[in-house]
Design an enzyme around this catalytic site. Sequence first.
Site, short mmCIF file in Angstrom:
data_model
loop_
_atom_site.label_atom_id
_atom_site.label_comp_id
_atom_site.label_asym_id
_atom_site.label_seq_id
_atom_site.Cartn_x
_atom_site.Cartn_y
_atom_site.Cartn_z
N ASN A 148 0.81 -1.23 0.00
CA ASN A 148 0.00 0.00 0.00
C ASN A 148 0.84 1.27 0.00
OD1 ASN A 148 0.77 -0.66 2.64
ND2 ASN A 148 -1.02 0.33 3.55
N SER A 223 -0.46 -8.39 6.68
CA SER A 223 -1.69 -8.96 7.20
C SER A 223 -1.47 -9.68 8.52
CB SER A 223 -2.27 -9.95 6.18
OG SER A 223 -1.47 -11.12 6.11
N ALA A 225 -2.63 -12.67 9.27
CA ALA A 225 -2.31 -14.07 9.03
C ALA A 225 -0.82 -14.26 8.76
CB ALA A 225 -3.14 -14.60 7.86
N GLY A 227 1.54 -12.13 9.59
CA GLY A 227 2.26 -11.73 10.80
C GLY A 227 2.37 -12.87 11.80
N GLU A 244 3.66 -4.86 12.39
CA GLU A 244 2.61 -3.85 12.23
C GLU A 244 1.57 -4.48 11.33
OE1 GLU A 244 0.03 -1.62 11.11
OE2 GLU A 244 1.46 -0.74 9.70
N CYS A 278 -3.64 0.97 6.75
CA CYS A 278 -3.96 0.26 7.99
C CYS A 278 -4.66 1.17 8.99
CB CYS A 278 -2.68 -0.30 8.62
SG CYS A 278 -1.90 -1.61 7.66
N GLU A 452 6.78 1.33 16.36
CA GLU A 452 7.50 1.99 15.28
C GLU A 452 7.50 3.49 15.54
OE1 GLU A 452 7.33 -0.39 11.27
OE2 GLU A 452 5.29 0.12 11.85
#
Length: 473
Positions: A148, A223, A225, A227, A244, A278, A452
């Site tokens: 993104n 995502s 999943a 992660g 993240e 996000c 972060e």
Amino acid sequence: MAEHYAAEMVINGRRVTSDSTVGVLDPATEEVWAVVPECSDAQLDEAFAAAAEAQPAWSQDEEARRKGLRSVADALRRNEDELSELLTREQGKSRTDSRMEIQLSAMWLEQFAGMRVPESSVPDDCAGFAVTAERRPLGVVAAITPWNFPVTLACWKLGPALRTGNTVVLKPSPYTPVSTLRFGALIAEVLPPGVVNVVSGGDSLGARMTTHPIPAKVSFTGSVATGKAVARSAADDLKRITLELGGNDPAILLDDVDPEAIAEKLFTLSFANNGQLCGCIKRIYVPAAHFDRVAELLSGLARDVRVGPGMVDGTDLGPINNRPQYERVLELLDDALSHGAKAIAGGKPPAGPGYFLPPTVLVDVAPDSRIVQEEQFGPVLPLVRYTDLDAVIDDVNSSKFGLGASVWGRDVARARAVGRRLESGTVFVNAHSVAAPNIPVGGAKWSGLGMENGVEGLHEYTQLKVTFESQDS
């Protein structure tokens, strides 16, 4: 047929290709416009070995690291035209938004270049010892970025990792590798060989990175999943991780809001980057007394948006980035419509090629519907009517997500009090999606692990080393 743009990886300061290549689609046309290397096992080993070899020298000179980050920022600015075109071709966003991403990335690196890495305080009353604590780099970082904001989110990792003395092997998303690979070539012109290596490939490459024996840390954005898979892989070697992950950010409007005063902000913060962010607003809870007016204002703004290819002047929003995400958004939209929701703007893809969907505003949406409870990550915004604020807070807090949330109202003290009740990593009052290099951000629950940005983000790339020095003669 037009010749495809051919990108190259960067390993140990050299631009390299591989025996196997994969195509990159333009999401506005669904046609291949570029090819990138598929990193082999041997090349990945070489990249990590180069990073490991470069790390000791890179960690020794703090001023050189500051200068290096500023040089990379300058390179981004000098090559803004080229990078923004590559970014638009592969990601879909408008040239205006792509230029903004490159500018933001340069600013992020400059801010990290100027940050101090504060030493942690230790008690000074340990009898017989002088005690000091210092932050030391972890070593080599495996960085994996999403599609993104490929350049900006690479800089979110490169900035703190390089600033604190680590070296990096970076892998962009297979949907948006081109701009990052070109960025890597620019980095190689100004930083020592091996400090930043950029490799490309599919999901299997990311899995190989997380299990590779050399990196001490994995920093992943993507995502939930994936992660979880990263966390499982890193656990075998006890690698440090920063994750993240997704968010399903709510905006809660209180009953004293002025719809006319906030509608444009709400719209922009919901459909930024075509909703592929996000931390943007994913659902809005609206008091019954204001619902019709809020819906009218937001749908009017949606109908005024110019949707089209990002390379065309005047485009506001481009396509969704890739087919799996496009189909995911349409699935959630169809599910909502089949259960009684109504699209008062958008709601139907246009004919022709490309992953286009006009900004869609939904009403008559049940609070427990999938489009409300799951992250859509696209240009669909559900509006949920409510009469019981406590029930809304309970609903929001029942979610597995906890990245961000916002509360909107003219009584700021009351809005702040509502915000304190929300289980979220970040809470905004009369705002949303605000980020800055010096402000830490992190998700609660399934939205992430670690922090972060800010000093806390710097510390994620360090190990605290405590030294006891005996004072006995």
